[in-house]
Design an enzyme around this catalytic site. Structure first.
Site, mmCIF file in Angstrom:
data_model
loop_
_atom_site.group_PDB
_atom_site.id
_atom_site.type_symbol
_atom_site.label_atom_id
_atom_site.label_comp_id
_atom_site.label_asym_id
_atom_site.label_seq_id
_atom_site.Cartn_x
_atom_site.Cartn_y
_atom_site.Cartn_z
ATOM 1 N N GLY A 208 0.830 -1.213 0.000
ATOM 2 C CA GLY A 208 0.000 0.000 0.000
ATOM 3 C C GLY A 208 0.853 1.247 0.000
ATOM 4 C CG ASN A 209 -0.069 4.712 -1.604
ATOM 5 O OD1 ASN A 209 -0.802 5.548 -1.082
ATOM 6 N ND2 ASN A 209 -0.371 4.096 -2.740
#
Ligand code: CTP
Length: 402
Positions: A208-209
């Site tokens: 993810g980020n």
């Protein structure tokens, strides 16, 4: 329609049943709705239905039904409203409105109203075509009232012709039209991506980020406030404080975002891609949880489709496409290259160098760069203020392209 105050006057008529749907549509869109029924209307729809849907007491009489002797102040009610819509408006009520007769609560409120007045007449075709009714309608138009004309079709009497009250969806659109016709993006479809994507590794892990989606949400709300019909395709987010006029499509992966975007892209006049899309995904997602058996683990990644670039390649005449760029060095030059490479009309450059700008913060620092290379640099501002600047620039570009 958030916070708009709508007073609905319901007269006796078979079409009164349609008002339940109208109340539901208005409440769903964020409007506050109060309903006044004439005594005759009670025979066609129960006050309980309308009070449940509007979450407000339905009023009919000059005093409260609980017999506490409280007065339903018609002046307060009339001044409260942004719009008074009388629907169905019977021939009897229409005639009394013209004459200034005030023998029930609805008519008294009407005489005190300073708001916009709208009417959706409903009656049998001969009553509608009668010269008295038509003269009355002409007089109400002369007073500045808006008539939502009845349509033709089968009538409750068994006759067929003009007299059917418009459908609730059309009544809803007429009210919306009144509020938003002078908004710069009225009737403009806007598609927006926001937030992160998550690329699964196995059933419990993902790549993810740190994108919070706050910038995208602020843009969605600013676009809705400008009158646009907004569709927001968003990755997983914690908070979603969104205007009720924004349709949300939640997705997780870049591939899901791609599919959702291209279901709406063709019909959108303005598309803004603010999502932090993962550039790569796992080549082979494990079916079961990966166990820690080895000291080193290599994950093989493959490139995700570039949603913005695909949209640029399919862009039609009249469509506006806006992207974001997150750069660390040679910022403006890289952003401009991205704008040209992805066939954009505008790119918003996020500067990560400044304290308080970027992922997770409530503030941001941006430059707005147009296709001709002209750039406007903005100071560090709240994301809501940044969204307003972005939307102002997009409206300006949109109006110049029309
Ligand atoms: N974007 C997208 N689909 C992707 C990757 C990015 O739609 N698979 C969009 C983002 O929403 C953003 C813009 O492209 O509007 C820029 O993304 P960014 O990651 O900054 O640039 P990239 O083109 O991916 O290039 P690089 O990572 O090399 O800077």
């Amino acid at each position: 329609m958030e916070g708009k105050k709508i007073l609905l006057g319901v007269c006796g008529g078979i079409a009164a049943y349609k008002i339940a749907t109208l109340v539901r549509l208005l409440v769903k869109a964020g409007a506050q709705v109060k309903v006044i029924m004439t005594p005759a209307a009670h025979q066609f729809i129960t006050p309980l239905t309308l009070s449940t849907l509007s979450q407000q007491e339905v009023l009919t009489h000059f005093t409260r039904s609980d017999e506490k002797g409280e007065w339903n102040n018609h002046v307060h009610l009339a001044l409260w409203a942004d719009v008074l819509l009388i629907a169905p408006a019977s021939a009897n009520t229409i005639a009394k409105m013209v004459q200034g007769i005030s023998d029930n609560l609805l008519l008294t409120v009407y005489l005190s109203a300073r708001s916009k007045v709208m009417l959706a007449p409903a009656m049998d075709l001969d009553m509608w075509h009668h010269s008295s009714t038509q003269e009355n309608i002409t007089k109400l138009i002369a007073k500045g009232h808006h008539i939502i004309y009845p349509t033709s079709g089968e009538l409750a009497s068994g006759l067929s012709g003009a007299g059917r009250m418009e459908e609730p969806e059309k009544l809803f659109e007429s009210i919306k039209e009144y509020f938003f016709a002078d908004h710069p993006l009225h009737n403009v479809k806007v598609l927006l991506t926001a937030g992160p994507t998550q690329e699964p590794i196995d059933p419990v892990r993902f790549i993810g980020n740190r994108s919070s989606g706050k910038m995208g949400i602020a843009i969605a709300n600013a676009m809705a406030a400008a009158g646009a019909t907004v569709t927001l395709v968003h990755g997983p987010m914690d908070t979603l404080t969104l205007s009720k006029n924004v349709a949300k499509i939640p997705v997780a992966t870049a591939d899901e975002m791609y599919d959702a975007v291209f279901q709406h892209y063709g019909s959108s006049q303005i598309t803004i891609m603010a999502a932090a899309v993962a550039d790569y995904k796992i080549k082979q997602i494990a079916n079961s949880k990966i166990k820690k058996q080895t000291d080193e683990l290599t994950l093989e990644l493959v490139k995700n489709k570039d949603i913005l670039k695909s949209a640029g390649a399919q862009k039609q005449h009249g469509q506006l496409l806006i992207g974001f760029a997150l750069e660390t060095d040679n910022e403006q030059q890289h952003a401009l290259e991205k704008l040209r490479h992805k066939n954009l009309d505008m790119i918003i450059l996020n500067s990560l160098k400044d304290q308080g700008a970027g992922f997770g913060y409530d503030t941001n620092k941006i430059s707005i760069i147009k296709a001709n290379g002209a750039a406007v640099h903005h100071p560090l501002m709240s994301k809501v203020a940044v969204a307003n600047e972005i939307v102002k620039s997009i409206i300006d570009l949109y109006q110049k392209k029309q």
